[in-house]
Enzyme design. Structure first.
Site, PDB file in Angstrom:
ATOM      1  N   VAL A 179     -64.079  55.289 -18.673  1.00  0.00           N
ATOM      2  CA  VAL A 179     -63.819  55.528 -17.252  1.00  0.00           C
ATOM      3  C   VAL A 179     -64.963  56.386 -16.720  1.00  0.00           C
ATOM      4  O   VAL A 179     -65.307  57.405 -17.327  1.00  0.00           O
ATOM      5  CB  VAL A 179     -62.469  56.244 -17.047  1.00  0.00           C
ATOM      6  N   THR A 206     -72.578  50.558  -7.827  1.00  0.00           N
ATOM      7  CA  THR A 206     -71.245  50.924  -7.354  1.00  0.00           C
ATOM      8  C   THR A 206     -71.240  50.965  -5.827  1.00  0.00           C
ATOM      9  O   THR A 206     -72.275  51.253  -5.228  1.00  0.00           O
ATOM     10  CB  THR A 206     -70.951  52.352  -7.880  1.00  0.00           C
TER      11      THR A 206
END
Ligand code: ASP
Length: 321
Positions: free
Chosen positions: A219, A190
């Site tokens: 999520v 990320t």
């Protein structure tokens, strides 16, 4: 496993009318980055920090700078964000991203979006052009078209490296099995950025493909205000990376920002937050922080976390992994 920390050295010019020292700090994900990918990760964060810093030097705000830096890493196929993102259990890219400014605690966020390269730009549009903080899935894509955010063929975000990782993971992992060990079993690169501008405004942004082989609709922490990122001009800004389910449980970014005081600086706040992640959830990850004077700190309990920062007075970014 290593535990690395960092702190910037330059100090604020006391004669300056500026409220803070302009600085940007970016990360390319906390995980066991393979040896052969480390150089690309360091090059990627180096360039991203320079892109963001140029924005600060040419009159851009902290929120402009973090968006610019994150967009650079979304376009770089090295990272698990935008083009190059990991694939979910159906072999698709589903992106999560968020952006927050400490100026008025404004935030925008998107989750489970396909067909957008710059999910962070979409998050910014949610912040500035919608009455909401978070949009997900098809609704977020519909909003992207209305807001003039460039959309793309979802398959164009998939790179060969991730096709191979997916094929390998399909054989050895169960769908939805998550890597609590911060990339020791699967990638977790990320991207994120925090910045402080000369006016003392801070901002944070985060963008990701999430976790390899995640269930469709999963999520992670990255788009969640307080977990994946947080920004408050009264204290500072943070961007998290690593085991998302653990980061959510301890609301890591908000925890770290709130712990900033006169006596607890960004380095210590980062260490405390990652210590809680590890001791309470057995999770691995990392966090980057900036306070509203422009001091920075970061830490990680994974083998690597590519990072780069550059502040006023420095001739080039300081890069590490
Ligand atoms: N925190 C991200 C997630 O769980 C992964 C990462 O930081 O690489 O979606």
């Amino acid at each position: 496993m290593c535990l690395a920390t960092g702190r910037s050295e330059a100090t604020m010019d006391k004669t300056s009318k500026r409220k803070a020292r302009p600085v940007i700090l970016v990360h390319g994900g906390a995980w066991a980055t393979p040896e052969g990918e480390r150089e690309d990760h360091q090059k990627g964060v180096h360039r991203a920090s320079l892109n963001g810093f140029e924005t600060l030097l040419t009159g851009g705000s902290a929120v402009d700078a973090v968006q610019k830096a994150v967009e650079h890493m979304e376009a770089d196929p090295t990272f698990n964000a935008g083009r190059g993102a990991v694939l979910n259990t159906h072999g698709n890219v589903q992106l999560d991203a968020a952006i927050m400014t400490g100026d008025g605690l404004r935030a925008g966020s998107v989750a489970c979006v396909s067909g957008v390269l710059h999910a962070v730009a979409l998050a910014r549009a949610v912040m500035e052009s919608s009455p909401h903080v978070m949009l997900v899935g098809d609704g977020a894509l519909e909003f992207a078209r209305e807001a003039g955010i460039e959309t793309c063929e979802p398959g164009s975000l998939i790179v060969d490296r991730e096709r191979e990782r997916y094929a390998h993971a399909k054989r050895f992992m169960k769908p939805g099995q998550l890597d609590q060990l911060g990339g020791l079993a699967s990638p977790a690169d990320t991207v994120g950025a925090v910045a402080c501008d000369a006016d003392g405004h801070v901002a944070a942004a985060t963008s990701t493909g999430g976790a390899l082989l995640k269930l469709a609709g999963r999520v992670g922490d990255s788009p969640l205000i307080g977990s994946g990122l947080y920004a408050d001009d009264r204290r500072g800004a943070a961007s998290s990376t690593g085991y998302g389910e653990g980061i959510m449980s301890i609301v890591m970014a908000h925890r770290a920002v709130e712990s900033l005081t006169k006596s607890v600086g960004p380095s210590e706040a980062a260490q405390q937050a990652v210590h809680v992640l590890e001791s309470r959830t057995q999770g691995r990850g990392g966090i980057i922080l900036v306070d509203s004077k422009g001091e920075i700190g970061f830490t990680f309990n994974t083998p690597c976390m590519a990072h780069a920062y550059i502040a006023e007075g420095m001739t080039k970014p300081d890069v590490g992994i």
